[in-house]
Design a protein around this motif. Structure first.
Motif, PDB file in Angstrom:
ATOM      1  N   MET A   1      25.041 113.490   7.916  1.00  0.00           N
ATOM      2  CA  MET A   1      26.196 113.962   9.008  1.00  0.00           C
ATOM      3  C   MET A   1      25.763 115.427   9.558  1.00  0.00           C
ATOM      4  O   MET A   1      25.345 116.078   8.901  1.00  0.00           O
ATOM      5  CB  MET A   1      27.689 113.928   8.479  1.00  0.00           C
ATOM      6  CG  MET A   1      28.044 112.327   8.189  1.00  0.00           C
ATOM      7  SD  MET A   1      29.731 112.746   7.555  1.00  0.00           S
ATOM      8  CE  MET A   1      30.521 112.819   9.022  1.00  0.00           C
ATOM      9  N   LYS A   2      26.232 115.640  10.785  1.00  0.00           N
ATOM     10  CA  LYS A   2      26.141 116.752  11.347  1.00  0.00           C
ATOM     11  C   LYS A   2      27.684 117.531  11.624  1.00  0.00           C
ATOM     12  O   LYS A   2      28.455 116.644  12.276  1.00  0.00           O
ATOM     13  CB  LYS A   2      25.099 116.831  12.628  1.00  0.00           C
ATOM     14  CG  LYS A   2      23.976 116.413  12.289  1.00  0.00           C
ATOM     15  CD  LYS A   2      23.312 116.288  13.719  1.00  0.00           C
ATOM     16  CE  LYS A   2      21.627 115.639  13.230  1.00  0.00           C
ATOM     17  NZ  LYS A   2      20.971 115.536  14.561  1.00  0.00           N
ATOM     18  N   LEU A   3      27.691 118.798  11.456  1.00  0.00           N
ATOM     19  CA  LEU A   3      28.937 119.720  11.509  1.00  0.00           C
ATOM     20  C   LEU A   3      28.572 120.879  12.565  1.00  0.00           C
ATOM     21  O   LEU A   3      27.569 121.478  12.554  1.00  0.00           O
ATOM     22  CB  LEU A   3      29.571 120.079  10.365  1.00  0.00           C
ATOM     23  CG  LEU A   3      30.727 120.819  10.588  1.00  0.00           C
ATOM     24  CD1 LEU A   3      31.724 120.608   9.358  1.00  0.00           C
ATOM     25  CD2 LEU A   3      30.565 122.189  10.643  1.00  0.00           C
ATOM     26  N   LEU A   4      29.245 121.028  13.468  1.00  0.00           N
ATOM     27  CA  LEU A   4      28.994 122.178  14.462  1.00  0.00           C
ATOM     28  C   LEU A   4      30.380 123.238  14.213  1.00  0.00           C
ATOM     29  O   LEU A   4      31.385 122.635  14.384  1.00  0.00           O
ATOM     30  CB  LEU A   4      29.186 121.813  16.022  1.00  0.00           C
ATOM     31  CG  LEU A   4      29.096 122.701  16.975  1.00  0.00           C
ATOM     32  CD1 LEU A   4      27.769 123.781  16.807  1.00  0.00           C
ATOM     33  CD2 LEU A   4      29.270 122.284  18.436  1.00  0.00           C
ATOM     34  N   HIS A   5      29.952 124.415  13.903  1.00  0.00           N
ATOM     35  CA  HIS A   5      30.917 125.376  13.391  1.00  0.00           C
ATOM     36  C   HIS A   5      30.976 126.410  14.714  1.00  0.00           C
ATOM     37  O   HIS A   5      29.943 127.100  14.814  1.00  0.00           O
ATOM     38  CB  HIS A   5      30.450 125.853  12.198  1.00  0.00           C
ATOM     39  CG  HIS A   5      31.360 127.295  11.793  1.00  0.00           C
ATOM     40  ND1 HIS A   5      31.123 127.518  10.502  1.00  0.00           N
ATOM     41  CD2 HIS A   5      32.338 127.598  12.298  1.00  0.00           C
ATOM     42  CE1 HIS A   5      32.074 128.664  10.573  1.00  0.00           C
ATOM     43  NE2 HIS A   5      33.002 128.657  11.448  1.00  0.00           N
ATOM     44  N   VAL A   6      32.149 126.575  15.159  1.00  0.00           N
ATOM     45  CA  VAL A   6      32.253 127.483  16.589  1.00  0.00           C
ATOM     46  C   VAL A   6      33.272 128.585  16.215  1.00  0.00           C
ATOM     47  O   VAL A   6      34.395 128.149  15.812  1.00  0.00           O
ATOM     48  CB  VAL A   6      32.521 126.850  17.786  1.00  0.00           C
ATOM     49  CG1 VAL A   6      32.612 127.812  18.903  1.00  0.00           C
ATOM     50  CG2 VAL A   6      31.244 125.779  17.916  1.00  0.00           C
ATOM     51  N   ASP A   7      32.873 129.956  16.135  1.00  0.00           N
ATOM     52  CA  ASP A   7      33.608 130.864  16.236  1.00  0.00           C
ATOM     53  C   ASP A   7      34.159 131.615  17.658  1.00  0.00           C
ATOM     54  O   ASP A   7      32.885 131.651  18.210  1.00  0.00           O
ATOM     55  CB  ASP A   7      33.422 131.918  15.179  1.00  0.00           C
ATOM     56  CG  ASP A   7      33.769 131.428  13.493  1.00  0.00           C
ATOM     57  OD1 ASP A   7      34.950 130.920  13.668  1.00  0.00           O
ATOM     58  OD2 ASP A   7      33.037 131.838  12.724  1.00  0.00           O
ATOM     59  N   SER A   8      35.049 132.110  17.779  1.00  0.00           N
ATOM     60  CA  SER A   8      35.209 132.873  19.030  1.00  0.00           C
ATOM     61  C   SER A   8      36.102 133.980  19.006  1.00  0.00           C
ATOM     62  O   SER A   8      36.304 134.738  19.954  1.00  0.00           O
ATOM     63  CB  SER A   8      36.005 131.708  20.084  1.00  0.00           C
ATOM     64  OG  SER A   8      37.294 131.389  19.649  1.00  0.00           O
ATOM     65  N   SER A   9      36.769 134.244  17.830  1.00  0.00           N
ATOM     66  CA  SER A   9      37.619 135.613  17.601  1.00  0.00           C
ATOM     67  C   SER A   9      36.620 136.883  17.921  1.00  0.00           C
ATOM     68  O   SER A   9      35.514 136.865  17.549  1.00  0.00           O
ATOM     69  CB  SER A   9      38.065 135.644  16.344  1.00  0.00           C
ATOM     70  OG  SER A   9      38.462 136.986  16.203  1.00  0.00           O
ATOM     71  N   ILE A  10      37.093 137.695  18.615  1.00  0.00           N
ATOM     72  CA  ILE A  10      36.531 139.174  18.861  1.00  0.00           C
ATOM     73  C   ILE A  10      36.904 140.176  17.766  1.00  0.00           C
ATOM     74  O   ILE A  10      36.302 141.064  17.763  1.00  0.00           O
ATOM     75  CB  ILE A  10      36.982 139.793  19.997  1.00  0.00           C
ATOM     76  CG1 ILE A  10      38.440 140.178  20.279  1.00  0.00           C
ATOM     77  CG2 ILE A  10      36.460 139.011  21.388  1.00  0.00           C
ATOM     78  CD1 ILE A  10      38.926 140.894  21.230  1.00  0.00           C
ATOM     79  N   LEU A  11      37.311 139.713  16.731  1.00  0.00           N
ATOM     80  CA  LEU A  11      38.006 140.789  15.475  1.00  0.00           C
ATOM     81  C   LEU A  11      36.790 140.625  14.471  1.00  0.00           C
ATOM     82  O   LEU A  11      37.022 141.570  13.520  1.00  0.00           O
ATOM     83  CB  LEU A  11      39.392 140.385  15.127  1.00  0.00           C
ATOM     84  CG  LEU A  11      40.189 140.396  16.100  1.00  0.00           C
ATOM     85  CD1 LEU A  11      41.777 139.847  15.451  1.00  0.00           C
ATOM     86  CD2 LEU A  11      40.315 141.605  16.893  1.00  0.00           C
ATOM     87  N   GLY A  12      35.984 139.935  14.424  1.00  0.00           N
ATOM     88  CA  GLY A  12      34.809 140.075  13.351  1.00  0.00           C
ATOM     89  C   GLY A  12      35.471 139.915  12.112  1.00  0.00           C
ATOM     90  O   GLY A  12      36.281 138.679  11.941  1.00  0.00           O
ATOM     91  N   PRO A  13      35.027 140.596  10.710  1.00  0.00           N
ATOM     92  CA  PRO A  13      35.530 140.333   9.517  1.00  0.00           C
ATOM     93  C   PRO A  13      37.188 140.272   9.488  1.00  0.00           C
ATOM     94  O   PRO A  13      37.544 139.651   8.395  1.00  0.00           O
ATOM     95  CB  PRO A  13      34.910 141.381   8.863  1.00  0.00           C
ATOM     96  CG  PRO A  13      33.934 142.038   9.494  1.00  0.00           C
ATOM     97  CD  PRO A  13      34.239 141.783  10.983  1.00  0.00           C
ATOM     98  N   GLY A  14      37.911 140.898  10.392  1.00  0.00           N
ATOM     99  CA  GLY A  14      39.406 140.996  10.422  1.00  0.00           C
ATOM    100  C   GLY A  14      39.936 139.702  10.940  1.00  0.00           C
ATOM    101  O   GLY A  14      41.218 139.674  10.980  1.00  0.00           O
ATOM    102  N   SER A  15      39.103 138.656  11.425  1.00  0.00           N
ATOM    103  CA  SER A  15      39.835 137.538  11.964  1.00  0.00           C
ATOM    104  C   SER A  15      40.239 136.685  10.991  1.00  0.00           C
ATOM    105  O   SER A  15      39.702 136.089  10.155  1.00  0.00           O
ATOM    106  CB  SER A  15      38.520 137.007  12.927  1.00  0.00           C
ATOM    107  OG  SER A  15      38.922 135.632  13.463  1.00  0.00           O
TER     108      SER A  15
END
Length: 202
Positions: free
Chosen positions: A1-15
């Motif tokens: 199986m394949k998983l696509l992980h998408v992040d979009s927050s501009i807060l970096g580690p504080g997100s």
């Protein structure tokens, strides 16, 4: 199986949304041994917003900045191929000004391609990307659930459910952390509640 992980927050580690997507992906790895994961950070490495030059190129017209435009089109094509190849898509989607980050919208715009994720028929539009599971880590500074007075301002989850549904995806789950801007206690409470949902789903 394949998983696509998408992040979009501009807060970096504080997100908050980034913390939750990491937890969701970890849970999916435990559930599916051997899971192949592709990661895309649309805040750190954004896909360009659509422009008139894109539309002209899609219609076969020449553009003065062809090399840069072609590279951008290729990047958009890669984003589309990653999405189409995934069985599971995990999306970190914080609420910004009642909607989603513009970087996430630009990524979605590259997925909305007629003949790839949808098509128009005599009976109306038909989604072509069904069979996937989408899990959205939704973070919000306030409270915008359906039972709140501010529910009418939710153009974040309603949009995401609508656009993925337009692509033919019926299995869309939201893991929600609300009120995270209302102080450390509420932020921690929201994270605990969301992580409990992730654990229960796993």
């Amino acid at each position: 199986m394949k998983l696509l992980h998408v992040d979009s927050s501009i807060l970096g580690p504080g997100s908050v949304s980034r913390a939750l997507t990491a937890d969701i992906v970890a849970a999916e790895r435990r559930r599916h041994p051997g899971l192949a994961v592709v990661y895309r950070d649309v805040a750190a490495a954004p896909v360009g917003h659509l422009s008139g030059a894109h539309l002209a190129a899609f219609q076969g017209a020449a553009a003065p900045d062809a090399p840069a435009l072609q590279a951008d089109i290729a990047a958009g094509q890669q984003a589309l191929e990653e999405f189409l190849a995934a069985d599971i898509v995990v999306v970190g989607a914080p609420m910004y000004n009642f909607s989603i980050p513009s970087q996430l919208k630009a990524w979605i715009d590259r997925l909305a391609v007629a003949g790839k994720t949808f098509r128009y028929t005599a009976e109306g539009p038909q989604g072509l990307a069904g069979g996937k599971k989408v899990i959205v880590a939704s973070s919000r500074g306030g409270f915008y659930g359906p039972d709140t007075q501010a529910a009418f301002l939710d153009h974040q989850e309603t949009y995401l459910r609508g656009v993925f549904g337009f692509f033919g995806i019926a299995d869309v789950t939201f893991i929600r952390a609300e009120g995270v801007a209302l102080g450390p206690e509420q932020r921690e409470k929201a994270l605990e509640a969301a992580r409990s949902e992730i654990a229960a789903a796993a």
